[in-house]
Design an enzyme around this catalytic site. Structure first.
Site, mmCIF file in Angstrom:
data_model
loop_
_atom_site.group_PDB
_atom_site.id
_atom_site.type_symbol
_atom_site.label_atom_id
_atom_site.label_comp_id
_atom_site.label_asym_id
_atom_site.label_seq_id
_atom_site.Cartn_x
_atom_site.Cartn_y
_atom_site.Cartn_z
ATOM 1 N N ARG A 226 10.546 -0.599 11.352
ATOM 2 C CA ARG A 226 9.345 -0.946 12.230
ATOM 3 C C ARG A 226 9.121 -1.630 13.676
ATOM 4 N NH1 ARG A 226 4.422 0.198 8.488
ATOM 5 N NH2 ARG A 226 2.758 -1.322 9.528
ATOM 6 N N LYS B 111 0.278 -1.301 -0.061
ATOM 7 C CA LYS B 111 -0.083 -0.101 -0.318
ATOM 8 C C LYS B 111 0.560 1.235 -0.528
ATOM 9 C CE LYS B 111 -2.159 -1.572 3.634
ATOM 10 N NZ LYS B 111 -1.446 -2.797 4.146
ATOM 11 N N ARG C 51 -10.664 0.869 7.831
ATOM 12 C CA ARG C 51 -9.511 -0.255 8.225
ATOM 13 C C ARG C 51 -11.017 -0.898 7.977
ATOM 14 N NH1 ARG C 51 -4.341 0.211 7.926
ATOM 15 N NH2 ARG C 51 -3.414 -1.071 9.292
ATOM 16 N N ARG D 237 11.844 -5.802 5.894
ATOM 17 C CA ARG D 237 11.570 -3.835 5.592
ATOM 18 C C ARG D 237 12.416 -3.003 6.639
ATOM 19 N NH1 ARG D 237 5.524 -1.879 5.212
ATOM 20 N NH2 ARG D 237 5.507 -2.850 7.878
ATOM 21 N N ARG E 156 -1.267 -8.888 12.896
ATOM 22 C CA ARG E 156 -1.993 -7.859 12.106
ATOM 23 C C ARG E 156 -2.569 -9.178 11.125
ATOM 24 N NH1 ARG E 156 4.091 -5.578 11.092
ATOM 25 N NH2 ARG E 156 2.243 -3.933 9.581
#
Ligand code: AP5
Ligand code: MG
Ligand code: ZN
Length: 214
Positions: A160, A13, A88, A127, A171
């Site tokens: 993160r 996203k 969401r 990431r 998640r």
């Protein structure tokens, strides 16, 4: 053009939102980024959101819808925007529809970046982000020239806090509990467009642009 990007954690996203933002000259509004900034700046919002985010849970709807409502009223949103990570929940989608009622037209496209969850864990654990300019990298798929150092600005890279395997799984659960309701909400609007997020970044971008330029 008003665009919503849906999709699981790691679907891309943020990656695609940035590309669309540059191409179409409209702002990327990422509720995750806004919340992380609030945590970093230790604002009241940040203090209220932190525990939820660290656990991979959703921040309560009223907090998030308030942020987005205020953000959409800013002048740079007058020509459109890309919502990345919002709505969401069904309640958030309904609140958004309600707050757009006064305006001409509503959302133009709801792009759902679909992806196989089992392949996303690696994207998320690998990431890395620049502390200074927020440029995104991936240890394996998109590494920096020098390990731990941003190619663009020389800033230090970080991971993160919610990109640990344990939190990623949570998640995914949260995502799966809401995804179908959101899809059916937007499917009935005729604006819903799925794309294949398992493809390489540039191919996903091609699919997205084909929809937006239609
Ligand atoms: P948020 O920040 O939105 O996180 P998320 O939904 O978990 O999604 P990510 O940002 O992790 O993934 P992405 O889809 O943006 O992928 P990216 O492009 O980075 O939300 C975080 C938290 O904030 C939530 O858990 C919640 O607590 C709170 N929150 C946020 N919004 C909320 C809301 N509306 N309501 C309530 N709470 C809210 O890509 C991932 C990696 O993969 C990168 O390394 C990238 O380089 C790589 N990559 C991207 N695309 C590809 C590709 N096609 N092929 C290979 N690699 C790729
Ligand atoms: Mg993101
Ligand atoms: Zn940087």
């Amino acid at each position: 053009m008003r665009i919503i990007l849906l999709g699981p954690p790691g679907a891309g996203k943020g990656t695609q939102a940035k590309i669309i933002s540059e191409r179409f000259g409209i702002p990327q509004i990422s509720t995750g980024d806004i919340l992380r900034k609030a945590i970093q700046e230790q604002t009241d919002l940040g203090r209220r959101a932190k525990a939820f985010m660290d656990n991979g849970q959703l921040v309560p709807d009223d907090l998030v819808t308030g942020i987005v409502h205020d953000r959409l009223a800013e002048p740079d949103c007058s020509r459109g925007y890309i919502l990345d990570g919002f709505p969401r929940t069904l309640a958030q989608a309904e609140a958004l529809t309600e707050s757009l009622k006064g305006q001409r037209g509503g959302i133009d496209f709801v792009i759902d970046i679909r992806a196989d969850l089992s392949r996303l864990v690696k994207r998320l654990t690998g990431r890395r982000l620049c502390k200074n300019c927020q440029q995104m990298y991936h240890e394996e798929f998109n590494p920096t020239k020098m390990k731990g150092v941003c190619d663009k600005c020389g800033g230090e890279l970080y991971q993160r806090e919610d990109d640990t395997e344990e939190t990623i799984v949570r998640r995914f659960d949260v995502y799966e509990s809401q995804a179908r309701a959101l899809e059916s909400f937007y499917a009935s609007s005729g604006k819903y467009r799925p794309v294949n997020g398992d493809l390489p970044v540039d191919q996903v971008t091609r699919e997205v642009f084909a929809i937006l330029n239609h």
